[in-house]
Design a protein around this motif. Structure first.
Motif, short mmCIF file in Angstrom:
data_model
loop_
_atom_site.label_atom_id
_atom_site.label_comp_id
_atom_site.label_asym_id
_atom_site.label_seq_id
_atom_site.Cartn_x
_atom_site.Cartn_y
_atom_site.Cartn_z
N ARG A 1 3.86 8.66 5.05
CA ARG A 1 4.85 7.80 4.90
C ARG A 1 5.03 6.54 5.15
NH1 ARG A 1 9.12 12.23 8.16
NH2 ARG A 1 8.42 14.07 6.74
N VAL A 2 3.96 6.18 5.92
CA VAL A 2 3.77 4.60 6.12
C VAL A 2 2.80 3.94 5.55
CG1 VAL A 2 5.11 5.14 8.39
CG2 VAL A 2 2.36 4.97 8.05
N MET A 3 1.65 4.51 5.03
CA MET A 3 0.48 4.14 4.52
C MET A 3 0.67 3.28 3.11
SD MET A 3 -2.47 7.28 4.89
CE MET A 3 -3.77 6.02 4.55
N GLU A 4 0.28 2.18 3.26
CA GLU A 4 0.37 1.24 2.25
C GLU A 4 -0.11 1.52 0.76
OE1 GLU A 4 0.17 -2.70 3.48
OE2 GLU A 4 1.86 -2.54 4.66
N GLY A 5 -0.07 0.79 0.02
CA GLY A 5 -0.82 0.76 -1.49
C GLY A 5 -0.50 1.85 -2.55
N ASP A 6 -1.05 1.84 -3.35
CA ASP A 6 -0.60 2.82 -4.69
C ASP A 6 -2.05 3.33 -5.27
OD1 ASP A 6 -1.32 0.51 -5.72
OD2 ASP A 6 0.36 0.50 -7.24
N GLY A 7 -3.31 3.04 -4.50
CA GLY A 7 -4.58 3.06 -4.89
C GLY A 7 -5.27 4.30 -4.12
N ARG A 8 -6.40 4.00 -3.75
CA ARG A 8 -7.42 4.95 -3.18
C ARG A 8 -7.18 4.41 -1.40
NH1 ARG A 8 -12.39 5.21 -7.23
NH2 ARG A 8 -11.05 6.40 -8.95
N PHE A 9 -7.48 5.70 -0.73
CA PHE A 9 -7.36 5.27 0.76
C PHE A 9 -8.62 6.24 1.38
CE2 PHE A 9 -4.23 8.76 -0.06
CZ PHE A 9 -4.57 9.73 0.96
N VAL A 10 -8.87 5.72 2.52
CA VAL A 10 -9.82 6.53 3.36
C VAL A 10 -9.27 7.11 4.93
CG1 VAL A 10 -12.03 7.02 4.50
CG2 VAL A 10 -11.81 5.77 2.23
N LEU A 11 -9.18 8.28 4.75
CA LEU A 11 -8.53 8.96 6.22
C LEU A 11 -9.84 9.40 7.07
CD1 LEU A 11 -5.81 9.69 7.56
CD2 LEU A 11 -6.19 11.97 6.36
N THR A 12 -9.63 9.42 8.41
CA THR A 12 -10.75 9.95 9.26
C THR A 12 -10.00 10.54 10.31
OG1 THR A 12 -12.72 9.75 10.16
CG2 THR A 12 -11.34 7.93 10.07
N THR A 13 -10.62 11.34 11.05
CA THR A 13 -10.17 11.53 12.52
C THR A 13 -10.82 10.70 13.57
OG1 THR A 13 -11.71 13.42 12.58
CG2 THR A 13 -9.67 14.19 12.13
N VAL A 14 -10.23 10.51 14.46
CA VAL A 14 -10.79 9.48 15.59
C VAL A 14 -12.05 9.74 16.17
CG1 VAL A 14 -9.61 10.31 17.72
CG2 VAL A 14 -9.93 7.93 17.30
#
Length: 236
Positions: A94-107
């Motif tokens: 809901r808060v991540m920016e951008g309309d392209g690609r992103f990378v998510l990871t656990t801490v």
């Protein structure tokens, strides 16, 4: 590239084993795990960083609130306790920016910066027909690994709780995706689907084209003894 970090777990096993700090602030070679991740992201074309922490982690929230004004890119901080990593991802979406690609990871996902940089470069260079690039490794460190089957071209064909005879890769806890994943995630939430591994299966059911990208080694920090193991891995 936009980045996200799921840091909303309780880290209960570390607490039970005598580690006083919240997991995101546990140091690896003198650097908090969450700070290390953010620095790696900044070294890899970060346009924004979004982080979710739980409501009990006041130390982590305060650390990030102090850090945010010093960063050259926006940080979006979500403070909310959630029942699973998938729910945490939904809050972040809901808060991540951008309309392209992103990378998510656990801490607590630990990888070598060089391998990560090569992965990000490959994901950025991939064509528009690709909906995600999922880091995987043949090194099994997780207590309940998620196995990945692929075709000859490396596209993911299945996410498995138990390996088939020729399965050799497991999920690395890193997710390189496009905005198409958010629609699948919303559907999972509406239907009461839980767990990140089931969300990943739903992406395949929905027709998203995901490709595996092999890392030599990825480790997790779940137990007190894993801290020294992770430090030794990074110092190799």
């Amino acid at each position: 590239m936009h980045y996200g970090i799921i840091a909303a777990g309780e880290g209960s096993r570390l607490v039970q084993e005598g580690v006083a700090l919240p997991k995101p602030l546990v140091g690896l070679n003198g650097e908090p795990m969450i700070g290390r991740l953010i620095n790696i992201f900044l070294d890899n074309n970060a346009e924004s960083v979004s982080v979710i922490v739980n409501e009990q982690m006041t130390e982590v929230r305060e650390y990030l609130e102090r850090l945010a004004p010093t960063l050259p890119v926006p940080m979006r901080l979500v403070v909310k306790s959630t029942p699973s990593s998938m729910h945490s991802f939904h809050e972040l979406s809901r808060v991540m920016e951008g309309d392209g690609r992103f990378v998510l990871t656990t801490v607590d996902t630990i990888f070598r910066p060089g391998e990560f940089s090569r992965y990000v470069a490959a994901f950025e260079a991939a064509g528009p027909e690709l909906d995600g690039m999922m880091p995987a490794t043949s090194f099994i460190d997780d207590e309940k690994p998620l196995y990945i089957d692929t075709d000859k071209e490396g596209f993911v064909t299945a996410f498995l709780d138990k390996p088939e005879s020729d399965t050799r890769l497991v999920s690395g806890g890193i997710y390189g995706l496009t905005q198409k994943a958010f629609k699948v995630l919303d559907g999972c939430m509406e239907r009461g689907v839980s767990r990140m591994r089931n969300f990943q299966r739903e992406m395949l059911v929905s027709g998203l084209r995901l490709k595996a990208y092999e890392f030599d080694k990825i480790v997790d920090v779940d137990h007190a003894g894993d801290i020294a193991t992770a430090e030794a891995f990074l110092n190799e």
